[in-house]
Structures are given as C-alpha cells and as structure tokens.
Design a protein around this motif. Structure first.
Motif, PDB file in Angstrom:
ATOM      1  N   TRP A 263       0.724  -1.219  -0.202  1.00 33.72           N
ATOM      2  CA  TRP A 263       0.188   0.029   0.074  1.00 33.72           C
ATOM      3  C   TRP A 263       0.890   1.300   0.023  1.00 33.72           C
ATOM      4  O   TRP A 263       0.579   2.199  -0.615  1.00 33.72           O
ATOM      5  CB  TRP A 263      -0.985   0.087   1.232  1.00 33.72           C
ATOM      6  N   VAL A 264       1.973   1.436   0.708  1.00 36.47           N
ATOM      7  CA  VAL A 264       2.668   2.231   0.838  1.00 36.47           C
ATOM      8  C   VAL A 264       3.539   2.509  -0.392  1.00 36.47           C
ATOM      9  O   VAL A 264       3.377   3.812  -0.786  1.00 36.47           O
ATOM     10  CB  VAL A 264       3.655   2.416   1.822  1.00 36.47           C
ATOM     11  N   VAL A 265       3.809   1.810  -1.054  1.00 37.60           N
ATOM     12  CA  VAL A 265       4.649   1.677  -2.333  1.00 37.60           C
ATOM     13  C   VAL A 265       3.696   2.132  -3.294  1.00 37.60           C
ATOM     14  O   VAL A 265       3.875   3.163  -4.246  1.00 37.60           O
ATOM     15  CB  VAL A 265       5.310   0.351  -2.695  1.00 37.60           C
ATOM     16  N   ARG A 266       2.489   1.823  -3.488  1.00 38.77           N
ATOM     17  CA  ARG A 266       1.459   2.258  -4.237  1.00 38.77           C
ATOM     18  C   ARG A 266       1.253   3.732  -4.130  1.00 38.77           C
ATOM     19  O   ARG A 266       1.007   4.436  -5.165  1.00 38.77           O
ATOM     20  CB  ARG A 266      -0.086   1.561  -4.073  1.00 38.77           C
ATOM     21  N   GLN A 267       0.920   4.098  -2.827  1.00 37.30           N
ATOM     22  CA  GLN A 267       1.052   5.750  -2.570  1.00 37.30           C
ATOM     23  C   GLN A 267       2.170   6.473  -3.344  1.00 37.30           C
ATOM     24  O   GLN A 267       1.743   7.435  -3.822  1.00 37.30           O
ATOM     25  CB  GLN A 267       0.635   5.834  -1.163  1.00 37.30           C
ATOM     26  N   LEU A 268       3.269   5.916  -2.989  1.00 36.32           N
ATOM     27  CA  LEU A 268       4.362   6.661  -3.481  1.00 36.32           C
ATOM     28  C   LEU A 268       4.772   6.683  -5.140  1.00 36.32           C
ATOM     29  O   LEU A 268       5.076   7.656  -5.587  1.00 36.32           O
ATOM     30  CB  LEU A 268       5.934   6.137  -2.797  1.00 36.32           C
ATOM     31  N   VAL A 269       4.607   5.563  -5.688  1.00 35.60           N
ATOM     32  CA  VAL A 269       4.436   5.565  -7.102  1.00 35.60           C
ATOM     33  C   VAL A 269       3.227   6.453  -7.588  1.00 35.60           C
ATOM     34  O   VAL A 269       3.495   7.105  -8.508  1.00 35.60           O
ATOM     35  CB  VAL A 269       4.039   4.102  -7.421  1.00 35.60           C
ATOM     36  N   ASP A 270       2.314   6.597  -7.102  1.00 36.34           N
ATOM     37  CA  ASP A 270       1.206   7.408  -7.558  1.00 36.34           C
ATOM     38  C   ASP A 270       1.770   8.903  -7.436  1.00 36.34           C
ATOM     39  O   ASP A 270       1.134  10.031  -8.255  1.00 36.34           O
ATOM     40  CB  ASP A 270      -0.240   7.134  -6.588  1.00 36.34           C
ATOM     41  N   LEU A 271       2.344   9.191  -6.526  1.00 39.28           N
ATOM     42  CA  LEU A 271       3.092  10.505  -6.193  1.00 39.28           C
ATOM     43  C   LEU A 271       4.370  10.824  -7.108  1.00 39.28           C
ATOM     44  O   LEU A 271       5.031  11.797  -6.604  1.00 39.28           O
ATOM     45  CB  LEU A 271       3.172  10.755  -4.691  1.00 39.28           C
ATOM     46  N   GLY A 272       4.583   9.754  -7.739  1.00 37.51           N
ATOM     47  CA  GLY A 272       5.747   9.883  -8.640  1.00 37.51           C
ATOM     48  C   GLY A 272       7.186   9.358  -8.278  1.00 37.51           C
ATOM     49  O   GLY A 272       7.966   9.755  -8.732  1.00 37.51           O
ATOM     50  N   VAL A 273       7.033   8.675  -7.163  1.00 35.39           N
ATOM     51  CA  VAL A 273       8.520   8.210  -6.768  1.00 35.39           C
ATOM     52  C   VAL A 273       8.571   6.651  -7.354  1.00 35.39           C
ATOM     53  O   VAL A 273       7.659   5.858  -7.261  1.00 35.39           O
ATOM     54  CB  VAL A 273       8.490   8.092  -5.092  1.00 35.39           C
ATOM     55  N   PRO A 274       9.498   6.398  -7.748  1.00 41.07           N
ATOM     56  CA  PRO A 274       9.987   5.178  -8.426  1.00 41.07           C
ATOM     57  C   PRO A 274      10.041   4.042  -7.212  1.00 41.07           C
ATOM     58  O   PRO A 274      10.394   4.493  -6.229  1.00 41.07           O
ATOM     59  CB  PRO A 274      11.185   5.157  -9.282  1.00 41.07           C
ATOM     60  N   VAL A 275       9.734   2.782  -7.808  1.00 38.23           N
ATOM     61  CA  VAL A 275       9.775   1.722  -6.787  1.00 38.23           C
ATOM     62  C   VAL A 275      11.070   1.693  -6.185  1.00 38.23           C
ATOM     63  O   VAL A 275      11.571   1.329  -4.938  1.00 38.23           O
ATOM     64  CB  VAL A 275       9.110   0.436  -7.182  1.00 38.23           C
ATOM     65  N   SER A 276      12.018   1.832  -6.998  1.00 42.79           N
ATOM     66  CA  SER A 276      13.553   1.554  -6.495  1.00 42.79           C
ATOM     67  C   SER A 276      13.837   2.442  -5.529  1.00 42.79           C
ATOM     68  O   SER A 276      15.119   2.195  -5.183  1.00 42.79           O
ATOM     69  CB  SER A 276      14.296   1.587  -7.980  1.00 42.79           C
ATOM     70  N   ASP A 277      13.340   3.725  -5.517  1.00 44.12           N
ATOM     71  CA  ASP A 277      13.864   4.682  -4.319  1.00 44.12           C
ATOM     72  C   ASP A 277      13.102   4.555  -3.150  1.00 44.12           C
ATOM     73  O   ASP A 277      13.121   5.577  -2.508  1.00 44.12           O
ATOM     74  CB  ASP A 277      13.561   6.124  -5.022  1.00 44.12           C
ATOM     75  N   THR A 278      12.265   3.290  -2.978  1.00 44.10           N
ATOM     76  CA  THR A 278      11.783   3.240  -1.673  1.00 44.10           C
ATOM     77  C   THR A 278      12.151   2.134  -1.048  1.00 44.10           C
ATOM     78  O   THR A 278      12.629   1.103  -1.775  1.00 44.10           O
ATOM     79  CB  THR A 278      10.094   2.963  -2.157  1.00 44.10           C
ATOM     80  N   GLU A 279      12.267   1.985   0.356  1.00 45.66           N
ATOM     81  CA  GLU A 279      12.796   0.950   1.038  1.00 45.66           C
ATOM     82  C   GLU A 279      11.887   0.915   2.384  1.00 45.66           C
ATOM     83  O   GLU A 279      12.031   1.588   3.117  1.00 45.66           O
ATOM     84  CB  GLU A 279      14.169   1.143   1.299  1.00 45.66           C
ATOM     85  N   ALA A 280      11.529  -0.638   2.736  1.00 43.39           N
ATOM     86  CA  ALA A 280      11.002  -0.782   3.953  1.00 43.39           C
ATOM     87  C   ALA A 280      12.141  -0.779   5.135  1.00 43.39           C
ATOM     88  O   ALA A 280      13.188  -1.569   4.745  1.00 43.39           O
ATOM     89  CB  ALA A 280      10.092  -1.937   3.994  1.00 43.39           C
ATOM     90  N   VAL A 281      11.796  -0.472   6.277  1.00 44.97           N
ATOM     91  CA  VAL A 281      12.836  -0.779   7.308  1.00 44.97           C
ATOM     92  C   VAL A 281      11.887  -1.499   8.451  1.00 44.97           C
ATOM     93  O   VAL A 281      11.164  -1.044   9.172  1.00 44.97           O
ATOM     94  CB  VAL A 281      13.163   0.837   8.145  1.00 44.97           C
ATOM     95  N   PRO A 282      12.531  -2.715   8.605  1.00 46.26           N
ATOM     96  CA  PRO A 282      11.894  -3.473   9.439  1.00 46.26           C
ATOM     97  C   PRO A 282      11.898  -2.904  11.150  1.00 46.26           C
ATOM     98  O   PRO A 282      13.240  -2.822  11.215  1.00 46.26           O
ATOM     99  CB  PRO A 282      12.595  -5.079   9.489  1.00 46.26           C
ATOM    100  N   VAL A 283      11.029  -3.029  11.916  1.00 42.71           N
ATOM    101  CA  VAL A 283      10.859  -2.473  13.156  1.00 42.71           C
ATOM    102  C   VAL A 283      10.375  -3.549  14.060  1.00 42.71           C
ATOM    103  O   VAL A 283       9.364  -4.139  13.724  1.00 42.71           O
ATOM    104  CB  VAL A 283      10.191  -1.280  13.216  1.00 42.71           C
ATOM    105  N   MET A 284      11.256  -3.823  15.232  1.00 45.20           N
ATOM    106  CA  MET A 284      10.708  -4.950  15.965  1.00 45.20           C
ATOM    107  C   MET A 284       9.421  -4.607  16.696  1.00 45.20           C
ATOM    108  O   MET A 284       9.396  -3.329  17.022  1.00 45.20           O
ATOM    109  CB  MET A 284      11.971  -5.232  16.866  1.00 45.20           C
ATOM    110  N   GLU A 285       8.663  -5.489  16.800  1.00 48.50           N
ATOM    111  CA  GLU A 285       7.446  -5.452  17.562  1.00 48.50           C
ATOM    112  C   GLU A 285       7.859  -4.696  18.999  1.00 48.50           C
ATOM    113  O   GLU A 285       8.653  -5.340  19.575  1.00 48.50           O
ATOM    114  CB  GLU A 285       6.555  -6.723  17.846  1.00 48.50           C
ATOM    115  N   GLY A 286       7.044  -3.591  19.466  1.00 45.93           N
ATOM    116  CA  GLY A 286       7.473  -3.074  20.776  1.00 45.93           C
ATOM    117  C   GLY A 286       6.317  -2.137  21.145  1.00 45.93           C
ATOM    118  O   GLY A 286       5.556  -1.539  20.464  1.00 45.93           O
TER     119      GLY A 286
END
Length: 225
Positions: free
Chosen positions: A121-144
């Motif tokens: 969903w986040v990537v779809r939002q960013l792509v719609d806003l003109g940001v290429p998928v290659s310029d996005t990255e998920a940062v895993p965050v531990m449950e807390g």
C-alpha cells in the motif's frame, strides 16, 4: 546496538523532575475535564498550548540528506506523511524514501477493493506520487510497546551499518518533538544530521493530550541513562 546516553546535557534535579511530572499530570487532568465539560474557547486554548509544547519542526527543509524516513502511523496520517515525503523527494532533498515496516501489517486498499500488505500500500501511494519503486525501501521495526523508540533504534542501526550521516524524518506535527528527541538519543555521538518535517496531518484534542503523556514518559523513563 548500545543505547547511548540521553542528549539533555545532564540529569534534572529530582525535585525538578517530580514537579515537571506533576504539572504534566495536572495538565492531562485539566484536559480531560475540558474534553468532558469545557466550552469551545477553553478547548481551543488548550489545543494551542499543547501544540506549542509538542511541535518541533524544521521549516522549511533545505539542503540534501542521505534518506527520508516516514514514521509509522494509521492510514490517514501515513497518507499525509507520504505526500510530504514525496514532495521533499521531488524537491531534491533525497533520492531515497524509507518507511516503517512491521510483519503482518495490512491495509484495505479501496482502489483495489481488497486487503493488501502495508508495504504494498505504501509503495502504491508513493508511485502514485511520482516516486519510483527503486527509490523506496522498507525498514523492519521490531514489535514493541514504544513504537517511536523502536523506530529510532532500527533506523539508527541501518544508517550506522551504511555509514550514512543525514536524514529527514517525516511525521505528524504534534509528534515532531518526541520524534526528534528519540532519534537524537540513538544517534548521539555519530555525527548524524537530523531534520524533522511535519506533514499536514491534523490532531484532535484527545490525540494532543495522549502525545503530551507519551512525551513525558519518554523524557522521564526511556530517554535517560
């Protein structure tokens, strides 16, 4: 990662800390009373006071940074954060947008008519806003339980591993002070430049009161020692 010392420049005297905590609780109690019985002028005054305490943004954001990191949140707030992050991307502030990832998170995408992963969903939002998928990255965050604290730790680990020295954080305006303090705590002594940008996300009075409590808890218990 070893947790660094807080960046407060020394511990406050015990009496000062106690008074600050008591005053904070009194403000919350007053806010609860205003929510329940207060007139609109009282609520407006309390909102203004809380915003002055909670908001700590860099505006405008100038220059460049290694990465932009979008803090986690609900669908409404995240959509606002992503719009701001994309605007900064197109402004040339950074060519990489990182975003919060937690295993199992899903979002209903009304455009697709089904539930998808939050990352998709986040990537779809960013792509719609003109940001290429290659310029996005998920940062895993531990449950807390302490989400912002966990995000700051995860991002600090990632940037240290990559030897990156600058970032722009994007979050709700009323969240900016706690975000700045949390990230400064984990980046202390690393020579990392941190800028904090606010999205256009709006907060109700009850959200401002909750953020006030969280800021007190972080300052007094999590970001110490």
């Amino acid at each position: 990662m070893r947790r660094p010392k807080a960046t407060t420049g020394g511990q406050a005297p015990a009496g000062t800390t106690a008074r600050t905590w008591v005053l904070g609780l009194l403000l919350v109690a007053f806010g609860a009373a205003v929510l329940a019985w207060g007139a609109s002028p009282l609520k407006a005054g309390l909102r203004d006071a809380l915003r002055r305490e909670l908001v700590d943004m860099d505006s405008p954001i100038r220059g460049t940074a290694d990465v932009i990191y979008v803090l986690g949140g609900g669908v409404r707030s995240t959509r606002s954060h992503l719009k701001r992050a994309a605007a900064l991307y197109h402004q040339g502030v950074s060519k990489k947008i990182l975003y919060f990832h937690r295993d199992g998170d899903t979002v209903r995408d009304w455009g697709l008519g089904r539930v998808i992963s939050r990352d998709a969903w986040v990537v779809r939002q960013l792509v719609d806003l003109g940001v290429p998928v290659s310029d996005t990255e998920a940062v895993p965050v531990m449950e807390g339980f302490w989400g912002t604290y966990s995000e700051a730790e995860a991002v600090a680990l990632l940037l240290a591993k990559r030897n990156q020295k600058s970032l722009v954080l994007v979050t709700s305006p009323h969240h900016t002070k706690r975000v700045r303090q949390s990230f400064a705590y984990f980046f202390q002594g690393q020579g990392v430049s941190i800028l904090v940008g606010g999205s256009d996300d709006k907060a109700y009075l009850r959200e401002l009161l909750m953020e006030h409590v969280k800021l007190r808890v972080y300052s007094l218990f999590l970001l110490r020692g």
